[in-house]
Design a protein around this motif. Sequence first.
Motif, PDB file in Angstrom:
ATOM      1  N   ASP A   1     -60.266   0.758 -33.300  1.00 41.25           N
ATOM      2  CA  ASP A   1     -61.299  -0.008 -32.592  1.00 41.25           C
ATOM      3  C   ASP A   1     -60.725  -0.953 -31.553  1.00 41.25           C
ATOM      4  OD1 ASP A   1     -63.222   1.282 -34.017  1.00 41.25           O
ATOM      5  OD2 ASP A   1     -63.656  -0.365 -35.402  1.00 41.25           O
ATOM      6  N   ARG A   2     -59.419  -1.222 -31.642  1.00 38.81           N
ATOM      7  CA  ARG A   2     -58.802  -2.111 -30.662  1.00 38.81           C
ATOM      8  C   ARG A   2     -58.786  -1.474 -29.264  1.00 38.81           C
ATOM      9  NH1 ARG A   2     -55.133  -5.875 -33.046  1.00 38.81           N
ATOM     10  NH2 ARG A   2     -54.606  -6.519 -30.909  1.00 38.81           N
ATOM     11  N   ASN A   3     -58.754  -0.138 -29.240  1.00 40.91           N
ATOM     12  CA  ASN A   3     -58.765   0.576 -27.966  1.00 40.91           C
ATOM     13  C   ASN A   3     -59.317   1.975 -28.231  1.00 40.91           C
ATOM     14  OD1 ASN A   3     -58.004   2.181 -25.655  1.00 40.91           O
ATOM     15  ND2 ASN A   3     -56.521   0.592 -25.109  1.00 40.91           N
ATOM     16  N   LYS A   4     -60.612   2.159 -27.932  1.00 37.73           N
ATOM     17  CA  LYS A   4     -61.275   3.431 -28.260  1.00 37.73           C
ATOM     18  C   LYS A   4     -60.657   4.617 -27.513  1.00 37.73           C
ATOM     19  CE  LYS A   4     -64.389   1.742 -31.030  1.00 37.73           C
ATOM     20  NZ  LYS A   4     -65.831   1.651 -30.687  1.00 37.73           N
ATOM     21  N   LYS A   5     -60.162   4.371 -26.298  1.00 40.77           N
ATOM     22  CA  LYS A   5     -59.575   5.453 -25.516  1.00 40.77           C
ATOM     23  C   LYS A   5     -58.255   5.919 -26.133  1.00 40.77           C
ATOM     24  CE  LYS A   5     -57.906   6.625 -20.885  1.00 40.77           C
ATOM     25  NZ  LYS A   5     -57.648   6.127 -19.501  1.00 40.77           N
ATOM     26  N   GLU A   6     -57.407   4.959 -26.491  1.00 40.42           N
ATOM     27  CA  GLU A   6     -56.097   5.296 -27.058  1.00 40.42           C
ATOM     28  C   GLU A   6     -56.198   5.680 -28.536  1.00 40.42           C
ATOM     29  OE1 GLU A   6     -53.176   5.761 -25.930  1.00 40.42           O
ATOM     30  OE2 GLU A   6     -52.696   4.457 -24.250  1.00 40.42           O
TER      31      GLU A   6
END
Length: 407
Positions: free
Chosen positions: A130-135
């Motif tokens: 959830d900290r970075n949906k893309k990664e």
Amino acid sequence: MGVIKKIFKENWNEFTILYSDKIRKTIFKEVEKMLECGSLEKGFIEFKCEACGEIKRVGFRCKSRFCTSCGKIRCDDWAEEMTGRLINVVHRHMVFTIPKELRKIFAEKRELLCLIPQCAAKAVISYFKDRNKKESFTPGIVSVIHTFGRDLKWNPHVHMLVTEGGEGNVTIFKKMNYISYEALRKRWQKLLLDELELKMINKKKWFRELKNKIYKNTKEGFYVYAKGIVKTAEAALKYVGRYAARPAIAESRIIKYDGKKVTFYYERHEDGKRVEETLDVIDFIGKLIRHIPEKGFKMIRYYGIYAKSKKHRERFFKLMREAILETKRKLRKWKYRILKYFGVDALECDKCGAQMRFYDIVYEGESIREKLRKKILDDNKRKLEELMHTYGVIKGLIHDKMEPLYI
């Protein structure tokens, strides 16, 4: 003989008479293995001094997780192997706990213990993603289930070693310094309660009421807290050696055993104060054996980067070099263990000081050396007869194998 083995040798029969209907089959097997550990009656390896003929016999080990001796060896071996799997990044040691209201459920349905590391891992992995949906960063997680507290009471919880960062869809590895333990606690609570509700097929109404009560009144119990940072291979080895699949109590913590009572100590979690507790020996046995896991149940589990199915794990640098790990593997032999812990060469002849050599293995009363000797003799005898027969045919000495000669 260790004090725990002595306690069981002197009191196990009485305990089984009192509680035979409540003892799991796994417990009977593990205790029996522990009591027979090192017994020459069950087999041994024999060493012989070529200089003076002195013989030394070493009994087979039981390799039970319940045995304090074999459990320590198992723990040390696993610690080294696991440290060899860790990638060269900072790790955090986290602990996930549950409230008292749920402990009884896991005691009655031990198969549900697998939910504790599973849900804890889901909480951590979902937080990272959830900290970075893309990664969609994925951390590496090693989890160890503990069912005991320092006072030996039933207290299921999980210790985790978590990478401080994760592997992304594009980025090889992203370091993450900040982790919100309060956010993890809420995820951990919801995930575990939801999973338990799905498992309560015949008690759904009862558990739903308990679940609502926990959400409303229980402010403590679902803890997630850090116990330290692991930066080096040495620190990782020390961590794993302490928190991995170790026995519920070390021999060194038992202060006194008089045949009827057992006194042991522990350091209280809240303030680190040393507390001494005395139990009736039957109660002490009961507290110990309840922590024996079912056969085949995995107390240590891997998630994220460290999961076996992860394809890209090998592209990371390891925390411990393979050459060092291989050297440690070679030093696991019992001879080197004794030399390491006691400073004694186990294969030095007590009589003349010369080095003893491996001579025989005796298993269930049968000498492997004698068995192999007979086999070699039988094989050689057969080969000799075949050679003699062939020679006789060639020289015309065996008449029924030759064509008759007419003049």
